[in-house]
Design an enzyme around this catalytic site. Structure first.
Site, PDB file in Angstrom:
ATOM      1  N   GLY A 165       0.768  -1.186   0.026  1.00 32.04           N
ATOM      2  CA  GLY A 165      -0.008  -0.161  -0.011  1.00 32.04           C
ATOM      3  C   GLY A 165       0.767   1.111  -0.058  1.00 32.04           C
ATOM      4  N   ASP A 194      -5.467  -0.611  -1.837  1.00 37.62           N
ATOM      5  CA  ASP A 194      -6.343  -1.495  -2.850  1.00 37.62           C
ATOM      6  C   ASP A 194      -7.580  -1.909  -2.215  1.00 37.62           C
ATOM      7  OD1 ASP A 194      -5.049  -3.113  -0.730  1.00 37.62           O
ATOM      8  OD2 ASP A 194      -5.665  -4.798  -2.190  1.00 37.62           O
ATOM      9  N   VAL A 199     -10.976   3.072   2.170  1.00 32.30           N
ATOM     10  CA  VAL A 199     -10.632   3.960   1.069  1.00 32.30           C
ATOM     11  C   VAL A 199      -9.842   3.195   0.279  1.00 32.30           C
ATOM     12  CG1 VAL A 199     -10.999   6.403   2.342  1.00 32.30           C
ATOM     13  CG2 VAL A 199      -8.799   5.012   2.484  1.00 32.30           C
ATOM     14  N   ASP A 217      -4.965   1.970  10.992  1.00 34.59           N
ATOM     15  CA  ASP A 217      -6.587   1.774  11.097  1.00 34.59           C
ATOM     16  C   ASP A 217      -6.706   0.947  12.617  1.00 34.59           C
ATOM     17  OD1 ASP A 217      -9.133   0.959  10.987  1.00 34.59           O
ATOM     18  OD2 ASP A 217      -8.657  -0.633   9.400  1.00 34.59           O
ATOM     19  N   ASP A 274       0.762   3.279   4.607  1.00 36.47           N
ATOM     20  CA  ASP A 274      -0.239   3.979   3.927  1.00 36.47           C
ATOM     21  C   ASP A 274      -1.450   4.655   4.972  1.00 36.47           C
ATOM     22  OD1 ASP A 274      -1.512   1.653   4.412  1.00 36.47           O
ATOM     23  OD2 ASP A 274      -1.926   0.892   2.235  1.00 36.47           O
TER      24      ASP A 274
HETATM   25  P1  5GP Z   1      -4.270  -1.835  10.678  1.00 35.12           P
HETATM   26  O1  5GP Z   1      -3.070  -2.828  10.943  1.00 35.12           O
HETATM   27  O2  5GP Z   1      -3.758  -0.520  11.259  1.00 35.12           O
HETATM   28  O3  5GP Z   1      -5.366  -2.182  11.047  1.00 35.12           O
HETATM   29  O4  5GP Z   1      -4.324  -1.687   9.295  1.00 35.12           O
HETATM   30  C1  5GP Z   1      -3.168  -1.196   8.451  1.00 35.12           C
HETATM   31  C2  5GP Z   1      -3.392  -1.676   6.928  1.00 35.12           C
HETATM   32  O5  5GP Z   1      -4.416  -2.240   6.560  1.00 35.12           O
HETATM   33  C3  5GP Z   1      -3.003  -0.593   6.162  1.00 35.12           C
HETATM   34  O6  5GP Z   1      -1.327  -0.800   5.620  1.00 35.12           O
HETATM   35  C4  5GP Z   1      -3.595  -0.949   4.997  1.00 35.12           C
HETATM   36  O7  5GP Z   1      -3.003  -1.925   4.012  1.00 35.12           O
HETATM   37  C5  5GP Z   1      -5.007  -1.811   5.509  1.00 35.12           C
HETATM   38  N1  5GP Z   1      -6.096  -0.787   5.588  1.00 35.12           N
HETATM   39  C6  5GP Z   1      -6.411  -0.244   6.653  1.00 35.12           C
HETATM   40  N2  5GP Z   1      -7.523   0.568   6.378  1.00 35.12           N
HETATM   41  C7  5GP Z   1      -7.679   0.516   5.114  1.00 35.12           C
HETATM   42  C8  5GP Z   1      -8.797   1.220   4.256  1.00 35.12           C
HETATM   43  O8  5GP Z   1      -9.420   2.045   4.333  1.00 35.12           O
HETATM   44  N3  5GP Z   1      -8.321   0.964   2.819  1.00 35.12           N
HETATM   45  C9  5GP Z   1      -7.494  -0.018   2.317  1.00 35.12           C
HETATM   46  N4  5GP Z   1      -7.286  -0.143   0.983  1.00 35.12           N
HETATM   47  N5  5GP Z   1      -6.582  -0.573   3.370  1.00 35.12           N
HETATM   48  C10 5GP Z   1      -6.803  -0.367   4.461  1.00 35.12           C
HETATM   49 MG    MG Z   2      -0.865  -1.858   4.263  1.00 29.75          MG
END
Ligand code: 5GP
Ligand code: MG
Length: 197
Positions: free
Chosen positions: A63, A177, A171, A121, A118
């Site tokens: 990403g 993606d 998003v 979350d 990227d």
């Molecule tokens: P986390 O580990 O913080 O939950 O998520 C991080 C990863 O989840 C990001 O690097 C991304 O690859 C994916 N991700 C989280 N939210 C989104 C989103 O809204 N859209 C997309 N395409 N990927 C997301």
């Molecule tokens: Mg990612």
């Protein structure tokens, strides 16, 4: 013959834009913000560079590819690049499935590491990577993300450089993606619900 200064006109089938619901952040806003972030990062790297240790930029694949490509060209320092793959939103999932590192990290003893992702979350990716980098002996660990969702899990995860805070929606674009599509969209956008199959 097709010369490089000519643009060919043709109909595009399956254009990436047809599935877009709303553009949240335009390519112009992204470019301006990336330049601002690079200035802050460059100033901090300048103080780190004084101790003579290596600086390692660690982009999280896939990403962050567009973000890191734009960011590094704004940084004047001598930096190493070490790409890492973390799996969290596999395939058609729009909810984090937990973060796991796909390969071992190198020895990072005494190096300054800047993780570049990227989007923040659930925070699992960043927390897992920060711990893994520290465990490999890094002298300092910083985190840079283009996007952060306005949800407690993301807001409570420490990050040093944040591009944009966005609402809690799925998003795509500028590297992000859905099922490995839409990474080539130059803006950050939401998808029409018919596209989320
Ligand atoms: P986390 O580990 O913080 O939950 O998520 C991080 C990863 O989840 C990001 O690097 C991304 O690859 C994916 N991700 C989280 N939210 C989104 C989103 O809204 N859209 C997309 N395409 N990927 C997301
Ligand atoms: Mg990612």
């Amino acid at each position: 013959m097709f010369r490089s200064n000519e643009r060919k006109c043709f109909t595009i089938h399956c254009a990436v834009h047809t599935d877009i619901d709303r553009i949240l952040i335009t390519r112009q806003q992204i470019a301006a913000r990336v330049r601002d972030m690079a200035q802050c990062i460059a100033a901090d790297l300048e103080s780190l560079a004084g101790d003579g240790r290596d600086i390692v930029l660690m982009p999280v694949l896939t990403g962050s590819i567009l973000f890191v490509a734009d960011l590094i060209r704004e940084l004047p320092h001598k930096i190493k690049l070490h790409l890492v793959t973390v799996s969290s939103y596999p395939g058609k999932s729009t909810a984090s499935q937990g973060a796991s590192l796909q390969s071992e990290l190198p020895d990072l003893t005494d190096q300054h590491v800047l993780i570049v992702d990227d989007i923040l979350d659930s925070g699992r990716t960043i927390r897992m990577l920060r711990d893994a980098v520290a465990a490999r002996g890094a002298r300092s660990v910083r985190v840079c993300v283009l996007l952060r969702k306005k949800i407690p899990s993301a807001l409570e995860t420490p990050a040093d450089y944040i591009g944009f805070d966005i609402d809690d929606e799925f998003v795509v674009g500028y590297g992000l993606d859905y099922d490995n599509f839409y990474r080539n969209l130059p803006d950050v956008a939401t998808l029409r619900k018919e596209a989320l199959r």
